[in-house]
Design a protein around this motif. Structure first.
Motif, PDB file in Angstrom:
ATOM      1  N   ASN A  18       0.813  -1.221   0.000  1.00  9.97           N
ATOM      2  CA  ASN A  18       0.000   0.000   0.000  1.00  9.97           C
ATOM      3  C   ASN A  18       0.849   1.275   0.000  1.00  9.97           C
ATOM      4  OD1 ASN A  18       0.868  -0.575   2.626  1.00  9.97           O
ATOM      5  ND2 ASN A  18      -0.836   0.532   3.551  1.00  9.97           N
ATOM      6  N   VAL A  19       2.138   1.142  -0.323  1.00 14.88           N
ATOM      7  CA  VAL A  19       3.011   2.313  -0.451  1.00 14.88           C
ATOM      8  C   VAL A  19       2.897   2.859  -1.883  1.00 14.88           C
ATOM      9  CG1 VAL A  19       5.413   3.090  -0.556  1.00 14.88           C
ATOM     10  CG2 VAL A  19       4.633   1.678   1.361  1.00 14.88           C
ATOM     11  N   ALA A  20       2.474   4.116  -1.986  1.00 14.48           N
ATOM     12  CA  ALA A  20       2.314   4.740  -3.305  1.00 14.48           C
ATOM     13  C   ALA A  20       3.605   5.387  -3.792  1.00 14.48           C
ATOM     14  CB  ALA A  20       1.200   5.782  -3.245  1.00 14.48           C
ATOM     15  N   ASP A  21       4.415   5.875  -2.841  1.00 18.63           N
ATOM     16  CA  ASP A  21       5.645   6.572  -3.244  1.00 18.63           C
ATOM     17  C   ASP A  21       6.630   6.537  -2.091  1.00 18.63           C
ATOM     18  OD1 ASP A  21       7.414   8.077  -4.769  1.00 18.63           O
ATOM     19  OD2 ASP A  21       6.587   9.988  -4.075  1.00 18.63           O
ATOM     20  N   VAL A  22       7.888   6.304  -2.394  1.00 20.42           N
ATOM     21  CA  VAL A  22       8.953   6.327  -1.392  1.00 20.42           C
ATOM     22  C   VAL A  22       9.627   7.691  -1.449  1.00 20.42           C
ATOM     23  CG1 VAL A  22      11.127   5.313  -0.609  1.00 20.42           C
ATOM     24  CG2 VAL A  22       9.310   3.837  -1.542  1.00 20.42           C
ATOM     25  N   ILE A  23       9.535   8.438  -0.339  1.00 23.11           N
ATOM     26  CA  ILE A  23      10.108   9.781  -0.282  1.00 23.11           C
ATOM     27  C   ILE A  23      11.589   9.707   0.071  1.00 23.11           C
ATOM     28  CG2 ILE A  23       9.905  12.065   0.787  1.00 23.11           C
ATOM     29  CD1 ILE A  23       7.024  11.246   1.551  1.00 23.11           C
ATOM     30  N   GLY A  24      11.916   8.818   1.004  1.00 24.09           N
ATOM     31  CA  GLY A  24      13.300   8.670   1.430  1.00 24.09           C
ATOM     32  C   GLY A  24      13.517   7.312   2.070  1.00 24.09           C
ATOM     33  N   HIS A  25      14.752   6.802   1.960  1.00 23.23           N
ATOM     34  CA  HIS A  25      15.059   5.474   2.508  1.00 23.23           C
ATOM     35  C   HIS A  25      16.538   5.455   2.860  1.00 23.23           C
ATOM     36  CE1 HIS A  25      15.125   0.812   1.870  1.00 23.23           C
ATOM     37  NE2 HIS A  25      15.283   1.166   3.138  1.00 23.23           N
ATOM     38  N   GLY A  26      16.827   5.619   4.176  1.00 26.92           N
ATOM     39  CA  GLY A  26      18.215   5.643   4.614  1.00 26.92           C
ATOM     40  C   GLY A  26      18.517   4.538   5.600  1.00 26.92           C
ATOM     41  N   ASP A  27      19.563   4.734   6.398  1.00 23.23           N
ATOM     42  CA  ASP A  27      20.003   3.708   7.344  1.00 23.23           C
ATOM     43  C   ASP A  27      19.165   3.709   8.626  1.00 23.23           C
ATOM     44  OD1 ASP A  27      22.028   2.961   5.617  1.00 23.23           O
ATOM     45  OD2 ASP A  27      23.476   4.362   6.504  1.00 23.23           O
ATOM     46  N   THR A  28      18.609   4.865   8.986  1.00 24.64           N
ATOM     47  CA  THR A  28      17.847   4.953  10.234  1.00 24.64           C
ATOM     48  C   THR A  28      16.437   5.505  10.022  1.00 24.64           C
ATOM     49  OG1 THR A  28      18.675   7.180  10.703  1.00 24.64           O
ATOM     50  CG2 THR A  28      19.947   5.313  11.581  1.00 24.64           C
ATOM     51  N   LYS A  29      16.124   5.950   8.822  1.00 25.27           N
ATOM     52  CA  LYS A  29      14.832   6.579   8.584  1.00 25.27           C
ATOM     53  C   LYS A  29      14.314   6.237   7.198  1.00 25.27           C
ATOM     54  CE  LYS A  29      12.548  11.099   8.185  1.00 25.27           C
ATOM     55  NZ  LYS A  29      12.691  12.568   8.249  1.00 25.27           N
ATOM     56  N   ALA A  30      12.998   6.076   7.122  1.00 27.20           N
ATOM     57  CA  ALA A  30      12.327   5.924   5.831  1.00 27.20           C
ATOM     58  C   ALA A  30      11.036   6.728   5.866  1.00 27.20           C
ATOM     59  CB  ALA A  30      12.040   4.461   5.525  1.00 27.20           C
ATOM     60  N   SER A  31      10.685   7.334   4.734  1.00 18.49           N
ATOM     61  CA  SER A  31       9.452   8.108   4.608  1.00 18.49           C
ATOM     62  C   SER A  31       8.730   7.668   3.345  1.00 18.49           C
ATOM     63  CB  SER A  31       9.739   9.605   4.536  1.00 18.49           C
ATOM     64  OG  SER A  31      10.342  10.062   5.725  1.00 18.49           O
ATOM     65  N   VAL A  32       7.426   7.431   3.466  1.00 15.56           N
ATOM     66  CA  VAL A  32       6.643   6.971   2.322  1.00 15.56           C
ATOM     67  C   VAL A  32       5.285   7.662   2.325  1.00 15.56           C
ATOM     68  CG1 VAL A  32       7.749   4.691   2.325  1.00 15.56           C
ATOM     69  CG2 VAL A  32       5.601   5.017   3.586  1.00 15.56           C
ATOM     70  N   TYR A  33       4.663   7.682   1.156  1.00 18.78           N
ATOM     71  CA  TYR A  33       3.254   8.032   1.032  1.00 18.78           C
ATOM     72  C   TYR A  33       2.473   6.739   0.819  1.00 18.78           C
ATOM     73  CZ  TYR A  33       3.755  13.110   0.601  1.00 18.78           C
ATOM     74  OH  TYR A  33       3.994  14.429   0.860  1.00 18.78           O
ATOM     75  N   LEU A  34       1.396   6.567   1.579  1.00 15.72           N
ATOM     76  CA  LEU A  34       0.540   5.397   1.413  1.00 15.72           C
ATOM     77  C   LEU A  34      -0.575   5.709   0.414  1.00 15.72           C
ATOM     78  CD1 LEU A  34       0.084   4.218   5.122  1.00 15.72           C
ATOM     79  CD2 LEU A  34       1.853   3.557   3.475  1.00 15.72           C
ATOM     80  N   THR A  35      -1.175   4.670  -0.114  1.00 24.21           N
ATOM     81  CA  THR A  35      -2.310   4.858  -1.020  1.00 24.21           C
ATOM     82  C   THR A  35      -3.485   5.510  -0.305  1.00 24.21           C
ATOM     83  OG1 THR A  35      -3.019   2.587  -0.539  1.00 24.21           O
ATOM     84  CG2 THR A  35      -1.684   2.932  -2.520  1.00 24.21           C
ATOM     85  N   ASP A  36      -3.492   5.468   1.032  1.00 26.40           N
ATOM     86  CA  ASP A  36      -4.540   6.134   1.810  1.00 26.40           C
ATOM     87  C   ASP A  36      -4.394   7.651   1.787  1.00 26.40           C
ATOM     88  OD1 ASP A  36      -3.668   3.462   3.390  1.00 26.40           O
ATOM     89  OD2 ASP A  36      -5.845   3.720   3.501  1.00 26.40           O
ATOM     90  N   GLY A  37      -3.274   8.150   1.232  1.00 29.55           N
ATOM     91  CA  GLY A  37      -3.067   9.575   1.143  1.00 29.55           C
ATOM     92  C   GLY A  37      -2.375  10.187   2.348  1.00 29.55           C
ATOM     93  N   ILE A  38      -1.694   9.384   3.142  1.00 33.11           N
ATOM     94  CA  ILE A  38      -1.036   9.897   4.338  1.00 33.11           C
ATOM     95  C   ILE A  38       0.443   9.547   4.296  1.00 33.11           C
ATOM     96  CG2 ILE A  38      -1.409   7.842   5.790  1.00 33.11           C
ATOM     97  CD1 ILE A  38      -2.096   9.833   8.093  1.00 33.11           C
ATOM     98  N   GLN A  39       1.269  10.442   4.831  1.00 30.73           N
ATOM     99  CA  GLN A  39       2.705  10.218   4.880  1.00 30.73           C
ATOM    100  C   GLN A  39       3.072   9.484   6.163  1.00 30.73           C
ATOM    101  OE1 GLN A  39       5.186  13.632   4.038  1.00 30.73           O
ATOM    102  NE2 GLN A  39       6.887  12.828   5.255  1.00 30.73           N
ATOM    103  N   VAL A  40       4.013   8.547   6.059  1.00 27.99           N
ATOM    104  CA  VAL A  40       4.526   7.812   7.211  1.00 27.99           C
ATOM    105  C   VAL A  40       6.021   8.040   7.304  1.00 27.99           C
ATOM    106  CG1 VAL A  40       4.851   5.543   8.276  1.00 27.99           C
ATOM    107  CG2 VAL A  40       2.737   6.040   7.012  1.00 27.99           C
TER     108      VAL A  40
END
Length: 588
Positions: free
Chosen positions: A220-242
């Motif tokens: 359900n991940v629509a887009d990966v904003i960032g993906h590092g060694d200690t942090k990851a940020s994604v947009y879900l298909t629900d329209g919310i950022q994690v």
């Protein structure tokens, strides 16, 4: 399609069918399916992938199950697409405006040619909406206010949608990543804000890369904003950022605190640290003289290092909590475990999904001492409200189930409509035979301040109305609260001995925190109730408790923390003596 999209589709189908004049039974089937799906702890697409039979879900029959499968497989539903062709393209948007039910929308379409929001606004501007029979100027003004309200809404998501997304996300990560030690939401979600900007997760794990990789690879991940060694940020298909951070155990407390206080709270904490010649950041506390960094595996030790009581997340608003913590005045806030009874529940006798016996058994399994069955009164026709004759049978079944099931005390109750003039759905001779009476507003929400205020207070003056349900009638992010003199209402509640409900349905959260705090100050008994229409919704107590905690409520402020014997003693008193008696009973 995810659960939220499937539920929205079924809600839209129900609205269109009602506009067509379809049978009530069919309309309710789609409405109940939508409510059930919104609260499922697992995504339907995952259940189908695991070859689970959706018909085992209460309220999901063969036809609904097949439609769900089609939506999951194709991202569309032919039945819905065909149904929409019978209506103008913008009609669903019009139907989302609070105060405009499907039948009214059909009248606007047929009589005024309204097919979209701009067209609706035009009829308000030229006066034709106000001139439509049975609508009038006040209704037109209220609809205009609702249009403006919806336009002003930010992209923040109501907690009713965000919390289930977060729960499923954490569950999936824990299932895939056994190396996780702790994973906790932070931010506005942990503070139980009404709306959520994004989801912050703070995690410790033996294998951080495993957890971060699992997040970005979720279906359900629509887009990966960032993906590092200690942090990851994604947009879900629900329209919310994690945003997920995986840190060492020794940094967990400082980072969780950093992501759990609002901006003003964290500024006050930094000011407190500066006063002690310390520096506070997301990694810990630094002694300015020695340069030594102290790390904190939990939040309690961090607050204590600053000479403060631990401040619960719900209070981290920057409005006096740091001063209170410095003076050792943070109270022991109410917790879910303090709640002994649920005082607002519906079964399939009215608009609930599940049989009364199933609801009672589910409440008993949750360890509660008592339960009020409060199906709707006769005025709620769309909710299959109970006539006096049906109410009598309802009461008989409640008493029978108490004997048959055992181990839980049951109250015969009702959620009764407060009519536009403040009169009630049932006569006093009916109400006096009930154990627990909720008075609620479900219609006529566009009244002016004076009329609405007197309407509620008139209901409070009735000797049989024990509590006012979801006072402001709001729906978070969807419908504004009614206009009323809430201070006058709170004072009347204390004077008449009428309790006020904190409705724990996450769509409502009504009373809101500021209202609950003022009612508490005036000594008004507050009841945290789920307003459950399904077994799953019985778990919503946590949302009501979250509101109460934000309002600085302790257990002795909440009516249904009383053991059943004390609660019964309270109910047997004349209403004029209840406010004073509650203050005594709650502290015994």
């Amino acid at each position: 399609m995810n659960n939220a999209q499937i539920a929205e589709t079924f809600e839209n189908i129900a609205g269109l069918l009602e506009m067509k004049g379809e049978k009530v039974f069919t309309i309710r089937a789609y409405q109940r399916a939508a409510r059930t799906i919104e609260r499922l702890p697992m995504e339907l697409q995952d259940m189908l992938r695991d070859e689970q039979d959706l018909r085992t879900i209460p309220g999901i029959g063969k036809a609904i199950s097949e439609k769900i499968a089609e939506m999951v497989e194709t991202d569309s539903l032919r039945y819905y697409d065909n149904l929409k062709t019978e209506f103008p393209d913008g009609i669903l948007e019009v139907m989302q405006i609070p105060g405009l039910g499907p039948k009214t929308v059909r009248r606007l379409w047929q009589d005024l040619g309204v097919t979209d929001i701009p067209g609706l606004q035009a009829t308000i501007d030229d006066g034709s909406l106000a001139s439509l029979p049975r609508l009038g100027k006040k209704t037109a003004e209220n609809i205009a206010r609702q249009i403006q309200f919806q336009r002003s809404q930010s992209k923040r998501m109501p907690i009713a949608r965000a919390q289930p997304i977060c729960d499923r996300l954490i569950g999936s990560l824990q299932e895939q990543c056994p190396s996780i030690r702790r994973i906790v939401p932070g931010g506005s979600l942990r503070r139980f804000e009404e709306t959520i900007g994004d989801i912050d997760l703070v995690c410790t794990a033996d294998d951080p890369s495993q957890v971060l990789n699992a997040l970005v690879a979720m279906p359900n991940v629509a887009d990966v904003i960032g993906h590092g060694d200690t942090k990851a940020s994604v947009y879900l298909t629900d329209g919310i950022q994690v945003d997920l951070r995986v840190v060492n155990e020794r940094h967990f407390g400082a980072l969780l605190q950093y992501f759990s206080g609002n901006l003003q709270h964290n500024i006050l904490l930094r000011d407190r640290a500066n006063a002690l010649n310390l520096s506070l950041n997301e990694y810990g506390i630094t002694d300015r003289e020695t340069g030594v960094i102290e790390e904190f595996p939990d939040e309690e030790t961090l607050y204590n290092r600053l000479g403060l009581q631990y401040i619960p997340p719900e209070l981290r608003q920057g409005v006096g909590e740091v001063k209170a913590a410095l003076e050792n005045r943070i109270p022991r806030l109410v917790e879910v475990s303090d709640i002994r009874g649920d005082l607002h529940d519906h079964s399939d006798w009215s608009d609930g999904r599940d049989p009364m016996e199933a609801m009672v058994l589910a409440v008993k399994e949750r360890g509660l001492e008592y339960l009020a069955m409060t199906d709707h009164s006769v005025g709620r026709g769309i909710a299959n409200g109970l006539s006096v004759e049906r109410l009598e049978r309802h009461m008989a079944l409640v008493r029978q189930l108490e004997c048959d099931i055992g181990g839980i005390r049951l109250l015969c109750g009702t959620e009764m409509d407060i009519r536009a003039d403040g009169s009630l759905d049932y006569d006093d001779d009916v109400l006096e035979r009930l154990d627990w009476v909720i008075g609620s507003i479900h219609s006529g929400m566009g009244q002016d301040v004076a009329t609405m205020t007197e309407r509620v207070i008139k209901a409070m003056r009735n000797p049989h109305v024990d509590v006012i349900g979801h006072l402001s009638t709001r729906l978070v992010g969807e419908r504004q609260p009614v206009e009323a003199d809430y201070e006058a209402i709170f004072r009347a509640a204390a004077e008449t001995g009428t309790a006020l409900e904190i409705n724990a349905s996450p769509e409502r959260l009504d009373l809101r925190d500021s209202h609950a705090a003022r009612a508490r100050e005036l000594g008004v008994p507050l009841a945290i109730s789920t307003d459950a229409h399904t077994i799953e919704a019985l778990n919503n107590t946590r949302f009501g408790v979250g509101v109460a905690r934000r309002a600085w409520c302790e257990p002795h402020h909440i009516l249904n923390t009383l053991p059943f014997g004390s609660f019964l003693e309270y109910l047997r008193l004349p209403k004029s003596k209840r406010t004073e008696a509650f203050a005594r009973l709650a502290r015994e």
